[in-house]
Write a protein that holds these residues in place. Structure first.
Motif, PDB file in Angstrom:
ATOM      1  N   ILE A 109       0.832  -1.204   0.000  1.00 51.12           N
ATOM      2  CA  ILE A 109       0.000   0.000   0.000  1.00 51.12           C
ATOM      3  C   ILE A 109       0.869   1.257   0.000  1.00 51.12           C
ATOM      4  O   ILE A 109       0.553   2.255  -0.660  1.00 51.12           O
ATOM      5  N   SER A 110       1.973   1.187   0.730  1.00 49.36           N
ATOM      6  CA  SER A 110       2.832   2.377   0.826  1.00 49.36           C
ATOM      7  C   SER A 110       3.673   2.598  -0.425  1.00 49.36           C
ATOM      8  O   SER A 110       4.200   3.706  -0.639  1.00 49.36           O
ATOM      9  N   ALA A 111       3.832   1.569  -1.249  1.00 46.33           N
ATOM     10  CA  ALA A 111       4.626   1.699  -2.481  1.00 46.33           C
ATOM     11  C   ALA A 111       3.768   1.235  -3.653  1.00 46.33           C
ATOM     12  O   ALA A 111       3.930   0.127  -4.179  1.00 46.33           O
ATOM     13  N   GLU A 112       2.822   2.071  -4.087  1.00 43.41           N
ATOM     14  CA  GLU A 112       1.838   1.682  -5.083  1.00 43.41           C
ATOM     15  C   GLU A 112       2.474   1.330  -6.430  1.00 43.41           C
ATOM     16  O   GLU A 112       2.077   0.355  -7.078  1.00 43.41           O
ATOM     17  N   LYS A 113       3.423   2.098  -6.868  1.00 42.84           N
ATOM     18  CA  LYS A 113       4.024   1.850  -8.177  1.00 42.84           C
ATOM     19  C   LYS A 113       4.752   0.513  -8.207  1.00 42.84           C
ATOM     20  O   LYS A 113       4.642  -0.246  -9.184  1.00 42.84           O
ATOM     21  N   GLU A 114       5.488   0.218  -7.154  1.00 44.08           N
ATOM     22  CA  GLU A 114       6.183  -1.074  -7.089  1.00 44.08           C
ATOM     23  C   GLU A 114       5.171  -2.220  -7.029  1.00 44.08           C
ATOM     24  O   GLU A 114       5.366  -3.273  -7.641  1.00 44.08           O
ATOM     25  N   ASP A 168       1.176  -9.788  -9.093  1.00 43.54           N
ATOM     26  CA  ASP A 168       1.043 -11.250  -9.009  1.00 43.54           C
ATOM     27  C   ASP A 168       2.012 -11.852  -7.993  1.00 43.54           C
ATOM     28  O   ASP A 168       1.635 -12.741  -7.215  1.00 43.54           O
ATOM     29  N   ASP A 169       3.248 -11.386  -7.999  1.00 45.73           N
ATOM     30  CA  ASP A 169       4.239 -11.900  -7.043  1.00 45.73           C
ATOM     31  C   ASP A 169       3.833 -11.576  -5.605  1.00 45.73           C
ATOM     32  O   ASP A 169       3.965 -12.405  -4.698  1.00 45.73           O
ATOM     33  N   THR A 170       3.334 -10.371  -5.400  1.00 41.79           N
ATOM     34  CA  THR A 170       2.912  -9.965  -4.051  1.00 41.79           C
ATOM     35  C   THR A 170       1.797 -10.854  -3.541  1.00 41.79           C
ATOM     36  O   THR A 170       1.826 -11.321  -2.389  1.00 41.79           O
ATOM     37  N   PHE A 171       0.823 -11.122  -4.402  1.00 40.13           N
ATOM     38  CA  PHE A 171      -0.287 -11.972  -3.953  1.00 40.13           C
ATOM     39  C   PHE A 171       0.139 -13.437  -3.823  1.00 40.13           C
ATOM     40  O   PHE A 171      -0.426 -14.180  -3.021  1.00 40.13           O
ATOM     41  N   ASP A 172       1.129 -13.852  -4.607  1.00 43.89           N
ATOM     42  CA  ASP A 172       1.670 -15.202  -4.406  1.00 43.89           C
ATOM     43  C   ASP A 172       2.199 -15.345  -2.988  1.00 43.89           C
ATOM     44  O   ASP A 172       1.943 -16.343  -2.298  1.00 43.89           O
TER      45      ASP A 172
END
Length: 298
Positions: free
Chosen positions: A131-136, A142-146
Motif C-alpha cells: 500500500i505504501s509503495a503503489e508503483k512497485e 502477481d508476485d505480491t499476492f503469491d
C-alpha cells in the motif's frame, strides 16, 4: 591292607590273657544297655512308639496347622495389599500418561499458534509495504499476492496433503451476472483466469450474493449451489468461499476468496477462521488497488 598282620595282632592279645576281648564285650554290653534305657525312657514319655518311630502329638499338629493358617492369611493379605498398590500404580501411571499427552498436545497447539501468528505478521507487513509503495506493487501484483496467499496456505493444518489452492474473484467490469478473476495462488493453472463464476448458480456467486461464508465439505453432494461446468481438471473435493468485505453491509464487499481442498471436509472451524482473518488482511490492499484502477463498484 595286610590282614595277616591284623590277625597276628589279635592272636598276640589273646595269648597275653584275653583282657582286650573281655573289655570289648563289656563295652558292647554297656552300649546296648544305654540304648535300651534311652529307648524305654523315650517310650515312657510318648516320644516314640514300640517300633521306635517318632510320635508328633496332636497339640503340635494343631499348633503347626495354626501357624500354617496364619501364614496363609498373611500371604493373602499381602497379596491383596499388593494388588491394591498395583492397581493404584496403574491408575497413577494412566493419569501421568494423560497429563503427558495433554502437555504434548498443548505444546503442539502452542507451536501451531505461534507459527500462524508469524504468518499473519509477515502478511500484514507485506500488505503495508504494497500500500505504501503503489508503483512497485503495480509492477509486482502477481508476485505480491503469491506471497500473501502462500502465507495463508502455510498456516493451514496438513496443507501438503490438502493441496489448497486459492483464487480471488471481484465484480465483473462488464457484466452484472458474473464475477471476474483478480488473482490466484501459485498452485493454480493459468487457465483459472478464464473462469468467470456466475452470480446465480455458483459457490462464489452465492457467497457474493449473501455476503456470508459458504463452505462445501463435498462438492459431489447434491443440493448444493455449485457450478459444475469447469474449464480445468478438477483436483479438489472441498470448497470454501469467503467474502472479502468490511462488515455486513453488501455495499462494502469487494470480492470473494475461494479456497479448495483435495480431501472431503478438508477444513476445520479453526482453519476457516484463519482464512477469514487473512481475508480481512487482504481487504485494504485489494480495495486500494481496485479503486486506483477504477474497477471498484458499489
Amino acid at each position: 591292607m595286610n590282614w595277616d598282620a591284623i590277625f597276628e595282632f589279635f592272636k598276640t592279645l589273646d595269648a597275653n590273657g584275653g583282657w582286650f576281648f573281655d573289655f570289648l564285650s563289656f563295652l558292647v554290653a554297656g552300649t546296648l544297655m544305654i540304648i535300651v534305657l534311652i529307648y524305654f525312657y523315650r517310650l515312657s514319655r510318648g516320644d516314640i512308639d514300640w517300633f521306635g518311630r517318632k510320635i508328633i502329638d496332636q497339640e503340635s499338629i494343631e499348633e503347626t496347622e495354626k501357624i500354617k493358617t496364619d501364614l496363609q492369611e498373611q500371604l493373602t493379605l499381602v497379596k491383596g495389599e499388593n494388588s491394591q498398590y498395583i492397581q493404584m500404580i496403574q491408575e497413577q501411571s494412566k493419569k501421568l500418561t494423560e497429563i503427558q499427552n495433554l502437555f504434548t498436545e498443548l505444546d503442539s497447539k502452542y507451536d501451531d499458534e505461534t507459527y500462524f501468528t508469524s504468518q499473519v505478521m509477515y502478511a500484514a507487513q507485506e500488505v503495508a509495504c504494497a500500500i505504501s509503495a503503489e508503483k512497485e506493487f503495480e509492477g509486482n501484483r502477481d508476485d505480491t499476492f503469491d506471497y500473501l496467499l502462500d502465507y495463508l496456505i502455510n498456516s493451514l493444518k496438513g496443507f501438503r496433503e490438502k493441496n489448497p489452492r486459492i483464487v480471488i474473484h471481484v465484480h465483473h467490469p462488464n457484466s452484472t451476472e458474473k464475477l471476474s478473476h483478480y488473482v490466484h495462488s501459485s498452485g493454480h493453472s493459468p487457465r483459472v483466469k478464464e473462469y468467470e463464476p456466475i452470480i446465480d448458480g455458483s459457490a462464489a456467486g452465492r457467497c457474493w450474493r449473501t455476503n456470508k461464508i459458504y463452505y462445501i465439505p463435498d462438492t459431489e453432494q447434491d443440493s448444493i449451489e455449485y457450478e459444475r461446468i469447469e474449464l480445468i481438471t478438477k483436483q479438489y473435493r472441498s470448497l470454501l468461499c469467503i467474502p472479502i468485505h468490511a462488515g455486513p453491509d453488501k455495499s462494502k464487499r469487494i470480492g470473494v476468496m475461494s479456497l479448495t481442498g483435495k480431501e472431503v471436509h478438508a477444513y476445520e472451524q479453526i482453519e476457516i477462521e484463519r482464512a477469514v482473518l487473512f481475508s480481512y488482511l487482504l481487504y485494504p490492499l485489494i480495495y486500494t488497488d481496485l479503486k486506483n484502477r477504477g474497477f471498484l463498484h458499489g
